[in-house]
Every structure is written in structure tokens, then in C-alpha cells.
Design a protein around this motif. Sequence first.
Motif, PDB file in Angstrom:
ATOM      1  N   HIS A   5       0.865  -1.177   0.000  1.00 48.22           N
ATOM      2  CA  HIS A   5       0.000   0.000   0.000  1.00 48.22           C
ATOM      3  C   HIS A   5       0.905   1.231   0.000  1.00 48.22           C
ATOM      4  O   HIS A   5       1.888   1.281   0.744  1.00 48.22           O
ATOM      5  N   HIS A   6       0.557   2.221  -0.828  1.00 46.91           N
ATOM      6  CA  HIS A   6       1.391   3.403  -0.994  1.00 46.91           C
ATOM      7  C   HIS A   6       0.647   4.648  -0.504  1.00 46.91           C
ATOM      8  O   HIS A   6      -0.559   4.786  -0.727  1.00 46.91           O
ATOM      9  N   PHE A   7       1.411   5.561   0.129  1.00 44.18           N
ATOM     10  CA  PHE A   7       0.860   6.800   0.671  1.00 44.18           C
ATOM     11  C   PHE A   7       1.802   7.945   0.316  1.00 44.18           C
ATOM     12  O   PHE A   7       3.006   7.734   0.143  1.00 44.18           O
ATOM     13  N   HIS A   8       1.257   9.174   0.231  1.00 48.85           N
ATOM     14  CA  HIS A   8       2.071  10.315  -0.174  1.00 48.85           C
ATOM     15  C   HIS A   8       1.558  11.602   0.473  1.00 48.85           C
ATOM     16  O   HIS A   8       0.363  11.754   0.724  1.00 48.85           O
ATOM     17  N   SER A  15       8.694  15.932  -1.006  1.00 44.13           N
ATOM     18  CA  SER A  15       7.805  14.816  -1.264  1.00 44.13           C
ATOM     19  C   SER A  15       8.107  13.711  -0.259  1.00 44.13           C
ATOM     20  O   SER A  15       9.252  13.276  -0.137  1.00 44.13           O
ATOM     21  N   VAL A  16       7.079  13.269   0.473  1.00 43.14           N
ATOM     22  CA  VAL A  16       7.237  12.184   1.443  1.00 43.14           C
ATOM     23  C   VAL A  16       6.303  11.052   1.026  1.00 43.14           C
ATOM     24  O   VAL A  16       5.096  11.250   0.920  1.00 43.14           O
ATOM     25  N   SER A  17       6.886   9.883   0.771  1.00 42.53           N
ATOM     26  CA  SER A  17       6.111   8.715   0.358  1.00 42.53           C
ATOM     27  C   SER A  17       6.370   7.573   1.328  1.00 42.53           C
ATOM     28  O   SER A  17       7.482   7.411   1.830  1.00 42.53           O
ATOM     29  N   ALA A  18       5.343   6.786   1.580  1.00 43.62           N
ATOM     30  CA  ALA A  18       5.474   5.620   2.458  1.00 43.62           C
ATOM     31  C   ALA A  18       4.867   4.411   1.759  1.00 43.62           C
ATOM     32  O   ALA A  18       3.836   4.519   1.105  1.00 43.62           O
ATOM     33  N   THR A  19       5.528   3.275   1.911  1.00 42.93           N
ATOM     34  CA  THR A  19       5.008   2.005   1.424  1.00 42.93           C
ATOM     35  C   THR A  19       4.840   1.094   2.624  1.00 42.93           C
ATOM     36  O   THR A  19       5.770   0.924   3.418  1.00 42.93           O
ATOM     37  N   VAL A  20       3.638   0.549   2.773  1.00 43.92           N
ATOM     38  CA  VAL A  20       3.345  -0.389   3.861  1.00 43.92           C
ATOM     39  C   VAL A  20       3.084  -1.742   3.220  1.00 43.92           C
ATOM     40  O   VAL A  20       2.132  -1.893   2.456  1.00 43.92           O
ATOM     41  N   GLN A  21       3.960  -2.707   3.504  1.00 46.46           N
ATOM     42  CA  GLN A  21       3.787  -4.064   2.991  1.00 46.46           C
ATOM     43  C   GLN A  21       3.221  -4.903   4.115  1.00 46.46           C
ATOM     44  O   GLN A  21       3.870  -5.108   5.134  1.00 46.46           O
ATOM     45  N   THR A  22       1.978  -5.342   3.943  1.00 44.24           N
ATOM     46  CA  THR A  22       1.296  -6.091   4.986  1.00 44.24           C
ATOM     47  C   THR A  22       1.619  -7.578   4.880  1.00 44.24           C
ATOM     48  O   THR A  22       2.150  -8.032   3.884  1.00 44.24           O
ATOM     49  N   GLY A  23       1.280  -8.305   5.912  1.00 45.56           N
ATOM     50  CA  GLY A  23       1.526  -9.734   5.997  1.00 45.56           C
ATOM     51  C   GLY A  23       1.846 -10.065   7.448  1.00 45.56           C
ATOM     52  O   GLY A  23       1.596  -9.265   8.352  1.00 45.56           O
ATOM     53  N   HIS A  24       2.422 -11.239   7.690  1.00 42.34           N
ATOM     54  CA  HIS A  24       2.778 -11.615   9.069  1.00 42.34           C
ATOM     55  C   HIS A  24       3.750 -10.595   9.665  1.00 42.34           C
ATOM     56  O   HIS A  24       3.592 -10.158  10.792  1.00 42.34           O
ATOM     57  N   THR A  25       4.783 -10.244   8.903  1.00 36.32           N
ATOM     58  CA  THR A  25       5.691  -9.164   9.287  1.00 36.32           C
ATOM     59  C   THR A  25       5.392  -7.978   8.396  1.00 36.32           C
ATOM     60  O   THR A  25       5.451  -8.092   7.173  1.00 36.32           O
ATOM     61  N   VAL A  26       5.072  -6.836   9.001  1.00 34.90           N
ATOM     62  CA  VAL A  26       4.758  -5.624   8.254  1.00 34.90           C
ATOM     63  C   VAL A  26       6.048  -4.839   8.048  1.00 34.90           C
ATOM     64  O   VAL A  26       6.824  -4.650   8.991  1.00 34.90           O
ATOM     65  N   ASP A  57      16.819  23.706   5.876  1.00 33.22           N
ATOM     66  CA  ASP A  57      17.948  24.326   6.564  1.00 33.22           C
ATOM     67  C   ASP A  57      17.431  25.130   7.735  1.00 33.22           C
ATOM     68  O   ASP A  57      16.862  26.189   7.530  1.00 33.22           O
ATOM     69  N   PRO A  58      17.548  24.678   8.953  1.00 28.31           N
ATOM     70  CA  PRO A  58      18.132  23.418   9.432  1.00 28.31           C
ATOM     71  C   PRO A  58      17.173  22.257   9.170  1.00 28.31           C
ATOM     72  O   PRO A  58      15.984  22.465   8.935  1.00 28.31           O
ATOM     73  N   PRO A  59      17.670  21.013   9.235  1.00 32.02           N
ATOM     74  CA  PRO A  59      16.809  19.846   8.980  1.00 32.02           C
ATOM     75  C   PRO A  59      15.603  19.818   9.920  1.00 32.02           C
ATOM     76  O   PRO A  59      15.701  20.182  11.086  1.00 32.02           O
ATOM     77  N   THR A  60      14.463  19.398   9.388  1.00 32.31           N
ATOM     78  CA  THR A  60      13.223  19.291  10.151  1.00 32.31           C
ATOM     79  C   THR A  60      12.984  17.829  10.496  1.00 32.31           C
ATOM     80  O   THR A  60      12.945  16.981   9.598  1.00 32.31           O
ATOM     81  N   THR A  61      12.841  17.531  11.781  1.00 31.11           N
ATOM     82  CA  THR A  61      12.523  16.155  12.162  1.00 31.11           C
ATOM     83  C   THR A  61      11.035  15.915  11.973  1.00 31.11           C
ATOM     84  O   THR A  61      10.212  16.809  12.161  1.00 31.11           O
ATOM     85  N   ALA A  62      10.708  14.703  11.576  1.00 31.16           N
ATOM     86  CA  ALA A  62       9.316  14.336  11.330  1.00 31.16           C
ATOM     87  C   ALA A  62       9.161  12.837  11.594  1.00 31.16           C
ATOM     88  O   ALA A  62      10.147  12.114  11.738  1.00 31.16           O
ATOM     89  N   THR A  63       7.911  12.395  11.662  1.00 28.64           N
ATOM     90  CA  THR A  63       7.624  10.972  11.813  1.00 28.64           C
ATOM     91  C   THR A  63       6.484  10.591  10.883  1.00 28.64           C
ATOM     92  O   THR A  63       5.641  11.412  10.531  1.00 28.64           O
ATOM     93  N   VAL A  64       6.498   9.330  10.487  1.00 31.92           N
ATOM     94  CA  VAL A  64       5.383   8.727   9.771  1.00 31.92           C
ATOM     95  C   VAL A  64       4.910   7.588  10.657  1.00 31.92           C
ATOM     96  O   VAL A  64       5.676   6.681  10.967  1.00 31.92           O
ATOM     97  N   ARG A  65       3.654   7.669  11.099  1.00 33.30           N
ATOM     98  CA  ARG A  65       3.061   6.611  11.920  1.00 33.30           C
ATOM     99  C   ARG A  65       2.171   5.766  11.030  1.00 33.30           C
ATOM    100  O   ARG A  65       1.180   6.256  10.493  1.00 33.30           O
ATOM    101  N   ALA A  66       2.531   4.510  10.867  1.00 30.68           N
ATOM    102  CA  ALA A  66       1.767   3.592  10.022  1.00 30.68           C
ATOM    103  C   ALA A  66       0.965   2.649  10.898  1.00 30.68           C
ATOM    104  O   ALA A  66       1.481   2.083  11.850  1.00 30.68           O
ATOM    105  N   THR A  67      -0.310   2.516  10.572  1.00 33.46           N
ATOM    106  CA  THR A  67      -1.191   1.569  11.236  1.00 33.46           C
ATOM    107  C   THR A  67      -1.602   0.551  10.174  1.00 33.46           C
ATOM    108  O   THR A  67      -2.406   0.866   9.292  1.00 33.46           O
ATOM    109  N   PRO A  68      -1.025  -0.668  10.217  1.00 32.44           N
ATOM    110  CA  PRO A  68      -1.279  -1.651   9.166  1.00 32.44           C
ATOM    111  C   PRO A  68      -2.704  -2.197   9.121  1.00 32.44           C
ATOM    112  O   PRO A  68      -3.149  -2.661   8.092  1.00 32.44           O
ATOM    113  N   GLY A  69      -3.424  -2.151  10.199  1.00 32.04           N
ATOM    114  CA  GLY A  69      -4.774  -2.704  10.211  1.00 32.04           C
ATOM    115  C   GLY A  69      -5.392  -2.522  11.567  1.00 32.04           C
ATOM    116  O   GLY A  69      -4.831  -1.810  12.395  1.00 32.04           O
ATOM    117  N   PRO A  70      -6.533  -3.078  11.799  1.00 29.46           N
ATOM    118  CA  PRO A  70      -7.295  -3.948  10.894  1.00 29.46           C
ATOM    119  C   PRO A  70      -7.877  -3.151   9.727  1.00 29.46           C
ATOM    120  O   PRO A  70      -8.036  -1.948   9.800  1.00 29.46           O
TER     121      PRO A  70
END
Length: 92
Positions: A5-8, A15-26, A57-70
Motif C-alpha cells: 500500500h502506498h501513501f504520499h 515529497s514524502v512517500s510511504a510504502t506499507v507491505q502487509t503480511g505476518h511481518t509488516v 535548513d536546518p533539517p526538520t525532524t518528522a515521523t510517519v506513523r503507520a497503522t497496518p490494520g485492521p
Amino acid sequence: MRQRHHFHIDHAGHSVSATVQTGHTVVVEVLVDGKETGYATTQGDRPVTVHIELPTDPPTTATVRATPGPGMPRCLFEAEGAQPQVMSPRTY
């Protein structure tokens, strides 16, 4: 069964993109301006947070919180000094 699953989101000219690959191990991969800057794994439907930096400049810290399910995965982008934003799903 594994699915990708892709997010942007665009933030502060980057541009910030995230890929979440689901399964037993995410597996969650985060790219900033096309370069991999964060990676994390989790089990089952447990949420995971990936810490990244935006090349400002200066670098900006950020986080991406992914919730795989349900259900369908979701991603939330949080950066210093900005409101958290839901990342838009993308179909590839």
C-alpha cells in the motif's frame, strides 16, 4: 498474503512517500524526495513509527506513523511545528 500500500504527502516543498507491505511481518519504507530515509518492521496489526528528517535548513525532524490494520493501512505524517496530517493513499 502480502500486499503493498502506498501513501504520499507534500510538506515544506518536499515529497514524502510511504510504502506499507502487509503480511505476518509488516514492512514500512519511507522516502523523502525519492530517497529512502526510514525503514521499520512490526508484527501483525501493531502500529509503527518511522523517524525521518526533511532536508531543510536546518533539517526538520518528522515521523510517519503507520497503522497496518485492521482493514486498510493508514499513515499519519507529523512534523515539527505543523498539525498531524493523514497521508493520501496512492494506487500504483
